[in-house]
Design a protein around this motif. Structure first.
Motif, PDB file in Angstrom:
ATOM      1  N   HIS A   1       4.530  50.783  59.589  1.00 26.66           N
ATOM      2  CA  HIS A   1       4.245  51.695  60.713  1.00 26.66           C
ATOM      3  C   HIS A   1       5.268  51.434  61.822  1.00 26.66           C
ATOM      4  O   HIS A   1       5.888  52.357  62.358  1.00 26.66           O
ATOM      5  N   ARG A   2       5.501  50.162  62.090  1.00 27.10           N
ATOM      6  CA  ARG A   2       6.467  49.823  63.149  1.00 27.10           C
ATOM      7  C   ARG A   2       7.876  50.190  62.727  1.00 27.10           C
ATOM      8  O   ARG A   2       8.641  50.819  63.454  1.00 27.10           O
ATOM      9  N   PHE A   3       8.242  49.834  61.460  1.00 26.87           N
ATOM     10  CA  PHE A   3       9.610  50.056  60.971  1.00 26.87           C
ATOM     11  C   PHE A   3       9.948  51.548  60.991  1.00 26.87           C
ATOM     12  O   PHE A   3      11.003  51.968  61.477  1.00 26.87           O
ATOM     13  N   ALA A   4       9.015  52.370  60.490  1.00 28.77           N
ATOM     14  CA  ALA A   4       9.284  53.822  60.404  1.00 28.77           C
ATOM     15  C   ALA A   4       9.388  54.438  61.800  1.00 28.77           C
ATOM     16  O   ALA A   4      10.107  55.417  61.996  1.00 28.77           O
ATOM     17  N   HIS A   5       8.699  53.833  62.758  1.00 26.28           N
ATOM     18  CA  HIS A   5       8.778  54.358  64.134  1.00 26.28           C
ATOM     19  C   HIS A   5       9.933  53.748  64.922  1.00 26.28           C
ATOM     20  O   HIS A   5      10.079  54.007  66.109  1.00 26.28           O
ATOM     21  N   THR A   6      10.746  52.936  64.270  1.00 20.89           N
ATOM     22  CA  THR A   6      11.938  52.380  64.915  1.00 20.89           C
ATOM     23  C   THR A   6      13.120  53.296  64.628  1.00 20.89           C
ATOM     24  O   THR A   6      13.484  53.491  63.461  1.00 20.89           O
TER      25      THR A   6
ATOM     26  N   GLY B   1      16.328  55.133  63.594  1.00 20.55           N
ATOM     27  CA  GLY B   1      17.452  54.760  62.740  1.00 20.55           C
ATOM     28  C   GLY B   1      17.073  54.060  61.455  1.00 20.55           C
ATOM     29  O   GLY B   1      17.911  53.884  60.563  1.00 20.55           O
ATOM     30  N   ARG B   2      15.812  53.654  61.318  1.00 17.83           N
ATOM     31  CA  ARG B   2      15.412  52.885  60.118  1.00 17.83           C
ATOM     32  C   ARG B   2      15.096  53.786  58.922  1.00 17.83           C
ATOM     33  O   ARG B   2      15.275  53.384  57.784  1.00 17.83           O
ATOM     34  N   VAL B   3      14.571  54.987  59.191  1.00 19.27           N
ATOM     35  CA  VAL B   3      14.173  55.872  58.091  1.00 19.27           C
ATOM     36  C   VAL B   3      14.886  57.214  58.253  1.00 19.27           C
ATOM     37  O   VAL B   3      14.978  57.756  59.360  1.00 19.27           O
ATOM     38  N   LEU B   4      15.408  57.732  57.145  1.00 18.31           N
ATOM     39  CA  LEU B   4      16.138  58.996  57.141  1.00 18.31           C
ATOM     40  C   LEU B   4      15.325  60.092  57.832  1.00 18.31           C
ATOM     41  O   LEU B   4      14.107  60.188  57.625  1.00 18.31           O
ATOM     42  N   ASN B   5      16.016  60.871  58.686  1.00 24.34           N
ATOM     43  CA  ASN B   5      15.373  62.002  59.376  1.00 24.34           C
ATOM     44  C   ASN B   5      14.230  61.578  60.298  1.00 24.34           C
ATOM     45  O   ASN B   5      13.439  62.424  60.718  1.00 24.34           O
TER      46      ASN B   5
END
Ligand SMILES: OC[C@H]1NNC[C@@H](O)[C@@H]1O
Length: 453
Positions: free
Chosen positions: A43-48, A50-54
């Motif tokens: 949850h944290r990573f995806a909301h950071t 640049g970490r997840v495409l688009n």
């Protein structure tokens, strides 16, 4: 010949063979904080940024947390007799330890009961990468306390669902957890540390052993470990390429299986990590020996390997086989590798029971037309890999089931929703499900194999 005909060898699989599909909590559920759930590292990573495409996140995903009844009906319509899913640790223990969140337990209990009502065998993965953020704040998998946290979490689930779930998996792909999350940094928690990496791997192995032991204490009889396996082939007969291939084979295929079966790491690991590789006592290594009741094999492709000192820490790189078909992940389509890796397990680890717990392909699917989605490349991939599995059965591999990855198009980690593996399309706007031709093919294959066609 009928495009959809499975066109597979007629030898039928062993009785009780499981025909399933696989998913994981963060990739399909959505509603990551609903009903008292605690946030995960994804949850944290995806909301950071640049970490997840688009900038994609799992906030909605396939909305399975709300549509789970519809999805169980979908599985039954595909003729599945098994379904592999994972539990979001943070729904059960919002802080990772301590207080149990009853609505979280209830969600999974309702899902399991609905599966059983449809005659679908649940296979429950305890950990598929979504560590509670609260535990990452306490050191995460790098913490010496992490195996204890995991065993306590597992025990809660064994006690809550052990009377109705018969197939358990401790960890999904410890290699990816370690290499993706702590060495290369492309997956949560996004660390890049050669020194931390072996420590995390060791704690994951301790955690597997601890969860196996706590399962035994609760009378759980079938606990497996799911590993991503990728057969490695030398690009040439040159000694450097042969040695590089052995290192990459140890790094990807033997790093976790050798300790759980033999109580030792592959000899190559010290050469790979050098001074970053810790010293282990004989008792520390022996404590890793925790052979699972079955191995879950996640197979996608192979690698052809060339020595390359610039590719650290292994000093080897994959050589793209341009002449062969590749998936949208740029993974070579190589069904023979599935037969080879299953035979390799049979020979190296004493023919343990095996389930193919993930196999499938991402392709850039065409848009649906008149309610049909003709994903021909995925049909061809499934057909060739089911044949490869059948060849392994003929070689005496104790193969007990096949789970297609994935039931649904879903959140493909750092690729977000750009890579679609589903037998069933999930509309990016309204999340409507549409069974693709590959889903229809798989349904027909199950019927043919089970002699019902
Ligand atoms: O990359 C496809 C799959 N591989 N194994 C782990 C899953 O979570 C992935 O979606």
């Amino acid at each position: 010949m009928n495009e959809q005909a499975p066109e597979m060898p007629t030898d039928s699989p062993p009785s009780g063979f499981l025909w399933g599909a696989a998913t994981s909590s963060y990739q399909i559920e959505g509603s990551p904080l609903a009903d008292g759930a605690g946030p995960s590292i994804w949850h944290r990573f995806a909301h950071t940024p640049g970490r997840v495409l688009n900038g994609d996140t799992g906030d909605i995903a396939c909305d399975h947390y709300r549509r789970w009844r519809e999805d169980v009906t979908l599985m039954a319509s595909l003729g599945l007799n098994a379904y592999r899913f994972s539990v979001a640790w943070g729904r059960i223990l919002p802080e990772g330890t301590g207080r149990v969140n009853q609505p979280g337990l209830d969600f999974y209990r309702h899902l399991v009961d609905a599966l059983l009502e449809q005659g679908i065998e649940p296979m429950l993965t305890l950990y598929h990468w979504d560590l509670p953020e609260a535990l990452d704040a306490r050191g995460g998998w790098a913490s010496d306390a992490s195996p204890g946290w995991f065993a306590d979490y597992a025990r809660i689930l064994y006690r809550a669902l052990g009377d109705r779930v018969r197939l358990w998996i401790t960890l999904n792909e410890p290699w990816v957890i370690t290499a993706g999350g702590y060495l290369f940094g492309d997956l949560a928690p996004g660390h890049r540390s050669q020194s931390e990496t072996p420590i995390v791997a060791h704690n994951l192995l301790r955690a597997h052993a601890a969860a196996l032991a706590s399962g035994r204490a609760e009378g759980i009889e079938r606990i497996g470990l799911a590993v991503n396996l990728e057969p490695q082939y030398p690009a040439s007969p040159l000694a450097d390429d042969i040695a590089a291939t052995a290192r990459r084979d140890a790094f990807i295929n033997r790093w976790f299986l050798d300790p759980v079966f033999f109580g030792r790491y592959p000899a190559e690991m010290e050469a790979i990590f050098g001074t970053a590789w810790p010293e282990y006592s004989a008792s520390e290594l022996d404590a890793l020996r925790a052979p699972p009741d079955f191995i879950g094999v996640n197979y996608y492709s192979r690698s052809v390997v060339r020595a390359d000192p610039t590719e650290q820490p292994v000093g080897a790189r994959r050589v793209r086989q341009d002449a062969r078909p590749h998936t949208a992940m740029d993974w070579e389509v190589y069904p023979q590798g599935l037969t080879h890796i299953l035979a390799w397990i049979q020979g190296r680890y004493g023919n343990p029971p095996v389930y193919i717990t993930e196999n499938g392909a991402a392709f850039d699917d065409p848009p649906p037309v008149a309610g049909r989605l003709h994903d021909r490349q995925r049909v061809a991939y499934l057909r060739s890999h089911l044949r490869a599995a059948s060849r392994a059965l003929r070689r005496g591999v104790d193969l007990r089931g096949y789970f297609a990855w994935s039931l649904l198009d879903n959140f493909e980690w750092s690729y977000g929703y750009a890579k679609r593996f589903g037998l069933v399309r999930v509309d990016p706007v309204d999340r409507q499900r549409l069974i693709k031709d590959s889903g229809r093919f798989y349904r027909d294959a199950i019927r043919r194999y089970e002699g019902r066609a």
